[in-house]
Design a protein around this motif. Structure first.
Motif, PDB file in Angstrom:
ATOM      1  N   ALA A   1      52.891  64.701  42.033  1.00 11.37           N
ATOM      2  CA  ALA A   1      52.032  65.734  41.908  1.00 11.37           C
ATOM      3  C   ALA A   1      52.005  66.148  40.169  1.00 11.37           C
ATOM      4  O   ALA A   1      50.686  66.474  39.952  1.00 11.37           O
ATOM      5  N   MET A   2      52.982  66.160  39.530  1.00  8.66           N
ATOM      6  CA  MET A   2      53.019  66.425  38.121  1.00  8.66           C
ATOM      7  C   MET A   2      51.975  65.561  37.666  1.00  8.66           C
ATOM      8  O   MET A   2      50.972  65.556  36.593  1.00  8.66           O
ATOM      9  N   ALA A   3      52.139  64.176  37.790  1.00  8.68           N
ATOM     10  CA  ALA A   3      51.469  62.850  37.352  1.00  8.68           C
ATOM     11  C   ALA A   3      49.922  63.344  37.538  1.00  8.68           C
ATOM     12  O   ALA A   3      48.987  63.154  36.709  1.00  8.68           O
ATOM     13  N   LYS A   4      49.627  63.759  38.912  1.00  8.54           N
ATOM     14  CA  LYS A   4      48.295  63.823  39.446  1.00  8.54           C
ATOM     15  C   LYS A   4      47.585  64.967  38.494  1.00  8.54           C
ATOM     16  O   LYS A   4      46.496  65.171  38.414  1.00  8.54           O
TER      17      LYS A   4
ATOM     18  N   LEU B   1      46.201  60.204  30.323  1.00  9.50           N
ATOM     19  CA  LEU B   1      46.199  59.055  31.453  1.00  9.50           C
ATOM     20  C   LEU B   1      47.593  58.262  31.260  1.00  9.50           C
ATOM     21  O   LEU B   1      48.336  57.740  32.064  1.00  9.50           O
ATOM     22  N   ALA B   2      47.933  58.049  29.826  1.00  5.98           N
ATOM     23  CA  ALA B   2      49.088  57.338  29.525  1.00  5.98           C
ATOM     24  C   ALA B   2      50.150  58.206  29.917  1.00  5.98           C
ATOM     25  O   ALA B   2      51.265  57.762  30.341  1.00  5.98           O
ATOM     26  N   MET B   3      50.199  59.575  29.748  1.00  6.86           N
ATOM     27  CA  MET B   3      51.359  60.391  30.055  1.00  6.86           C
ATOM     28  C   MET B   3      51.471  60.306  31.466  1.00  6.86           C
ATOM     29  O   MET B   3      52.781  60.107  32.013  1.00  6.86           O
ATOM     30  N   ALA B   4      50.538  60.373  32.212  1.00  8.64           N
ATOM     31  CA  ALA B   4      50.708  60.182  33.758  1.00  8.64           C
ATOM     32  C   ALA B   4      51.218  59.131  34.127  1.00  8.64           C
ATOM     33  O   ALA B   4      52.187  59.014  34.930  1.00  8.64           O
ATOM     34  N   GLU B   5      50.951  58.127  33.653  1.00  9.84           N
ATOM     35  CA  GLU B   5      51.555  56.626  33.907  1.00  9.84           C
ATOM     36  C   GLU B   5      52.860  56.530  33.556  1.00  9.84           C
ATOM     37  O   GLU B   5      53.818  56.020  34.242  1.00  9.84           O
TER      38      GLU B   5
END
Length: 109
Positions: free
Chosen positions: A94-97, A48-52
């Motif tokens: 889309a990558m973050a998702k 989740l930190a990576m996505a953020e």
């Protein structure tokens, strides 16, 4: 380890790319061992930190991609290759998702 990998991507790549890639591989292998043994909650939090981080870095990613696109176009690369190289807000989100989707798995690794 996440911070170390992100830091690597922001540095100028030296002429000896083989050394850089080998070092990144060694670091990734070492990180993989630690990740495999981490509790699911810790893996989820890291993902989740990576996505953020991906979302917060969006303007810089788009800017860097524009420079990559200009260099690639200048080298006469095909339109289909350029399309695969192009990153825009929708693709980055889309990558973050996708990373968030992985975080939602029972054991996200």
């Amino acid at each position: 380890m996440i911070v170390e990998l992100m830091t690597v991507t922001s540095k100028t790549i030296p002429a000896d790319i083989d050394v850089v890639m080998r070092d990144m591989g060694v670091s990734a292998r070492a990180a993989a061992r630690g990740i495999a043994l981490a509790p699911s909650a810790q893996k989820r939090a890291a993902l989740l930190a990576m996505a953020e981080h991906i979302r917060s870095a969006l303007p810089g990613i788009v800017a860097a991609n524009a420079a990559d696109m200009a260099r690639a176009a200048g080298r006469g690369l095909s339109g289909s290759f350029l399309d695969r190289l192009r990153l825009d807000e929708a693709r980055i989100n889309a990558m973050a998702k996708g990373v968030e989707d992985i975080a939602g798995l029972a054991d996200p690794v």
